[in-house]
Enzyme design. Structure first.
Site, PDB file in Angstrom:
ATOM      1  CB  SER A   1     -80.424 -33.702   3.945  1.00 48.41           C
ATOM      2  OG  SER A   1     -80.831 -34.957   3.476  1.00 48.41           O
ATOM      3  CG  HIS A   2     -82.431 -36.202   7.098  1.00 51.59           C
ATOM      4  ND1 HIS A   2     -81.190 -36.119   6.525  1.00 51.59           N
ATOM      5  CD2 HIS A   2     -82.220 -36.406   8.413  1.00 51.59           C
ATOM      6  CE1 HIS A   2     -80.272 -36.289   7.464  1.00 51.59           C
ATOM      7  NE2 HIS A   2     -80.867 -36.456   8.620  1.00 51.59           N
TER       8      HIS A   2
ATOM      9  CG  ASP B   1     -83.799 -36.561   1.469  1.00 53.33           C
ATOM     10  OD1 ASP B   1     -83.843 -36.607   0.216  1.00 53.33           O
ATOM     11  OD2 ASP B   1     -82.740 -36.349   2.094  1.00 53.33           O
TER      12      ASP B   1
ATOM     13  CG  ASP C   1     -80.876 -33.385   0.068  1.00 58.95           C
ATOM     14  OD1 ASP C   1     -81.591 -34.209   0.669  1.00 58.95           O
ATOM     15  OD2 ASP C   1     -79.639 -33.496  -0.011  1.00 58.95           O
TER      16      ASP C   1
ATOM     17  CG  ASP D   1     -79.742 -36.902  -0.673  1.00 60.74           C
ATOM     18  OD1 ASP D   1     -80.769 -36.865   0.043  1.00 60.74           O
ATOM     19  OD2 ASP D   1     -78.620 -36.508  -0.278  1.00 60.74           O
ATOM     20  NE  ARG D   2     -81.326 -39.187   4.244  1.00 61.11           N
ATOM     21  CZ  ARG D   2     -81.155 -39.407   5.524  1.00 61.11           C
ATOM     22  NH1 ARG D   2     -82.077 -40.053   6.218  1.00 61.11           N
ATOM     23  NH2 ARG D   2     -80.072 -38.983   6.148  1.00 61.11           N
TER      24      ARG D   2
ATOM     25  CB  SER E   1     -79.558 -43.245   6.294  1.00 61.11           C
ATOM     26  OG  SER E   1     -78.566 -43.062   5.296  1.00 61.11           O
TER      27      SER E   1
ATOM     28  CE  LYS F   1     -78.443 -39.743   1.113  1.00 63.38           C
ATOM     29  NZ  LYS F   1     -77.264 -39.022   1.646  1.00 63.38           N
TER      30      LYS F   1
HETATM   31  C1  VG1 Z   1     -77.125 -39.389   8.070  1.00 60.80           C
HETATM   32  C2  VG1 Z   1     -77.189 -40.809   7.578  1.00 60.80           C
HETATM   33  C3  VG1 Z   1     -76.118 -41.041   6.531  1.00 60.80           C
HETATM   34  C4  VG1 Z   1     -76.288 -40.027   5.404  1.00 60.80           C
HETATM   35  C5  VG1 Z   1     -76.295 -38.621   5.963  1.00 60.80           C
HETATM   36  C6  VG1 Z   1     -76.593 -37.594   4.905  1.00 60.80           C
HETATM   37  O1  VG1 Z   1     -75.888 -39.139   8.670  1.00 60.80           O
HETATM   38  O2  VG1 Z   1     -77.038 -41.713   8.647  1.00 60.80           O
HETATM   39  O3  VG1 Z   1     -76.204 -42.359   6.063  1.00 60.80           O
HETATM   40  O4  VG1 Z   1     -75.247 -40.151   4.471  1.00 60.80           O
HETATM   41  O5  VG1 Z   1     -77.287 -38.508   6.976  1.00 60.80           O
HETATM   42  O6  VG1 Z   1     -77.825 -37.866   4.298  1.00 60.80           O
HETATM   43  P1  VG1 Z   1     -75.676 -39.160  10.259  1.00 60.80           P
HETATM   44  O7  VG1 Z   1     -74.255 -38.720  10.484  1.00 60.80           O
HETATM   45  O8  VG1 Z   1     -76.708 -38.255  10.834  1.00 60.80           O
HETATM   46  O9  VG1 Z   1     -75.926 -40.563  10.678  1.00 60.80           O
HETATM   47  V1  VG1 Z   1     -78.729 -36.625   3.671  1.00 60.80           V
HETATM   48  O10 VG1 Z   1     -79.998 -37.242   2.882  1.00 60.80           O
HETATM   49  O11 VG1 Z   1     -78.438 -35.550   4.676  1.00 60.80           O
HETATM   50  O12 VG1 Z   1     -77.799 -35.816   2.579  1.00 60.80           O
HETATM   51 CO    CO Z   2     -80.805 -35.859   1.707  1.00 60.78          CO
END
Ligand code: VG1
Ligand code: CO
Length: 544
Positions: free
Chosen positions: A113-114, A278, A280, A282-283, A366, A377
């Site tokens: 992801s991010h 981001d 992948d 989804d954000r 987030s 998302k």
């Molecule tokens: C973070 C965010 C959470 C989100 C998760 C996955 O998790 O706070 O809201 O669902 O990333 O997002 P954490 O445990 O680091 O707070 V992504 O865009 O990775 O799929």
């Molecule tokens: Co993501």
């Protein structure tokens, strides 16, 4: 084709976090590391023989190698068909869409992801079930248990497949179908939004948009949807070519890491609308001209304006948000007379509410927003939702948000992240807070009266499953709130997240700068948790 049963033994630490298993690429490249986890996924599933698996990722470094490994293992384990995105690409929401549309048994998404990518960056893998959503904890717990007991993994004796061209090939008894990663998702989005109206806006000489794909997976989606289907000038999409290392950037759309977009949107000749997604896809980050929209506000604004969007014109069933997300959306739900839900962090907790028809819109602070159209998302969806609203209302992003505050009041909100903190120090800080919970309610600290203090636990209203220890919440008598939790997506040390929220009804005070408006809470958070003393950090790494 030979099925090979390769002896292996458990590897420590393969516990999925908030969203799948995330580790450094160097960890994933260790012999057997990916294989063990994938076999543990398959061993947790029943009745998938002959069925369809969806497979794709965000294109980061190691994506292509991992996909070939997983294809061989899926064939050996008895899947009938794998739908794989061309060149191994599928954004997270697109994967969810394909699983649902093609009625697949489930899917594997490769993404961190991010988190940054590249040989020294991060890699990740997660399993999604047949509803298209992230596996619930029952399954991730079973996967983890399997990783601790594994003795062998199954693969076939075969070379790599060519995933560059769409079409079907055989791998042992399994069909591998390379699919267009964009088409299904773009077609679905076209059913939800008023594409004609958005196209008129995007083609208008008086409106300019800047979408920053951050060299991550949304580049091809943005080109197809915004440029090809909706007619925006090609220059509206920047950093649109996915790169294995995201061009050295950190594909996290927030004011710190989406620096190019923020600069563009704060320049003298700034476009009218800015957005980013981001790694992948989804954000989403939404920016007006010299105006950043807080993700919690964005969810509330989308909910309040949903009747303007064809796919939601019949009303919302409910609105769900993760616990640390601000209560701005709850105010809209109350005004609309629909239910609101507060879930633990992570999209997997929305799945049951969406499947049961209890919620239509979901969001996280987030920068994640989505709806019942998929079970993830969806970054591009959120951008289209905003464009649809802008096209109908004909006002600026800032005007729409200010009008929203005027109507509902403003939930001042900020998240302070302390990244790469020493794990023992972070755990010590959380333990200290947990130990003080019982004594806090009723206390007065620096002029604040503490009204409540707990460690958030959630009982799923659909299946009754209970999830505990989801973050320490401290509520003040004036309705303000501080939440502390540790990230479950990092790969280095610990990340402490401190979420701060204060409601302000008085419109005359809505223009106060956010950090200033929250300053007393920020000081209180440090006092209660001992952030500076315990972590040695005087400042957060990232403020959103
Ligand atoms: C973070 C965010 C959470 C989100 C998760 C996955 O998790 O706070 O809201 O669902 O990333 O997002 P954490 O445990 O680091 O707070 V992504 O865009 O990775 O799929
Ligand atoms: Co993501």
């Amino acid at each position: 084709m030979n099925i090979v049963s390769q002896p292996t033994s458990p590897i420590a630490g393969q516990k999925p976090g908030t969203s799948g298993l995330r580790k450094k690429v160097t960890v994933f490249r260790q012999p057997g590391y990916l294989e063990n986890f994938v076999q543990a996924i398959f061993d947790s599933l029943e009745g998938f023989e002959g069925k369809t698996l969806v497979l794709g990722g965000d294109g980061r470094f190691h994506n292509d190698t991992a996909i070939q490994t997983i294809l061989r293992m899926a064939a050996a384990n008895g899947f009938g068909r794998v739908l794989v995105g061309q060149r191994g690409i599928l954004s997270t929401p697109a994967a969810s869409c394909v699983i649902r549309k093609r009625q697949a048994y489930g899917g594997i998404i490769l993404s961190a992801s991010h988190n940054p990518g590249g040989p020294e960056g991060d890699f990740g893998i997660k399993y999604n079930t047949g509803n298209g959503g992230p596996a619930p904890e029952k399954i991730t717990d079973a996967i983890y248990a399997n990783t601790q007991a594994i003795t062998r993994y199954l693969t076939v004796d075969a070379g790599d497949l060519d995933l560059a061209r769409p079409g079907a090939t055989q791998l042992g008894g399994m069909t591998v179908e390379v699919i267009d990663p964009v088409a299904d998702h773009a077609d679905l989005l076209a059913t939800l939004f008023d594409f004609n109206r958005i196209a008129t806006l995007l083609r208008s000489p008086t409106f300019r948009m800047c979408f920053d794909a951050m060299h991550a997976v949304t580049g091809p989606y943005a080109h197809e949807i915004f440029v090809k289907r909706l007619g925006a000038p090609a220059a509206s999409v920047i950093n649109g070519v996915p790169l294995p290392d995201f061009g050295g950037g950190h594909p996290d759309p927030n004011p710190t890491y989406a620096e190019t977009l923020v600069k563009t949107m704060f320049a003298a000749d700034a476009p009218d609308f800015g957005a980013a997604s981001d790694g992948d896809g989804d954000r989403n980050m939404i920016v007006g001209r010299r105006f950043i929209v807080t993700p919690s506000d964005s969810l509330a604004v989308l909910a309040a304006n949903a009747q303007l969007v064809p796919g939601y014109a019949n009303g919302l069933k409910g609105i769900a948000r993760s616990m640390p997300t601000s209560a701005a959306a709850d105010r809209v739900a109350a005004a609309l007379g629909v239910a609101s839900y507060e879930t633990p962090t992570g999209w997997k907790f929305f799945g049951n509410l969406l499947d049961a028809g209890k919620a239509t819109l979901c969001g996280e602070e987030s920068a994640g927003t989505g709806s019942d159209h998929v079970r993830e998302k969806d970054g591009v969806w959120a951008v289209l939702f905003w464009l649809n609203i802008l096209a109908v209302r004909g006002e600026s992003v800032e005007a729409i948000v200010r009008d929203h505050w005027q109507r509902y009041g403003r939930n001042f909100y900020s998240r302070h992240d302390y990244e790469g903190v020493d794990s023992a120090a972070a755990n010590g800080l959380m333990q200290h807070l947990r130990d003080s919970l019982a004594a806090l309610p009723g206390q007065r600290v620096d002029g604040h009266t503490i009204a409540s203090a707990d460690d958030f636990a959630y009982t799923d209203p659909v299946d009754g499953s209970v999830t505990t220890a989801q973050g320490v919440r401290i509520g003040l008598a004036d309705g303000s709130r501080i939440v502390f939790r540790l990230s479950g997506t990092g790969t280095e040390g610990a990340t402490l997240r401190v979420y701060l929220e204060r409601f302000e009804a008085d419109a005359a005070k809505h223009s106060v700068e956010t950090q200033q408006a929250l300053a007393p809470l920020i000081a209180l958070a440090d006092k209660l948790a001992g952030i500076r003393a315990r972590t040695g950090r005087a400042q957060p790494t990232v403020i959103t």
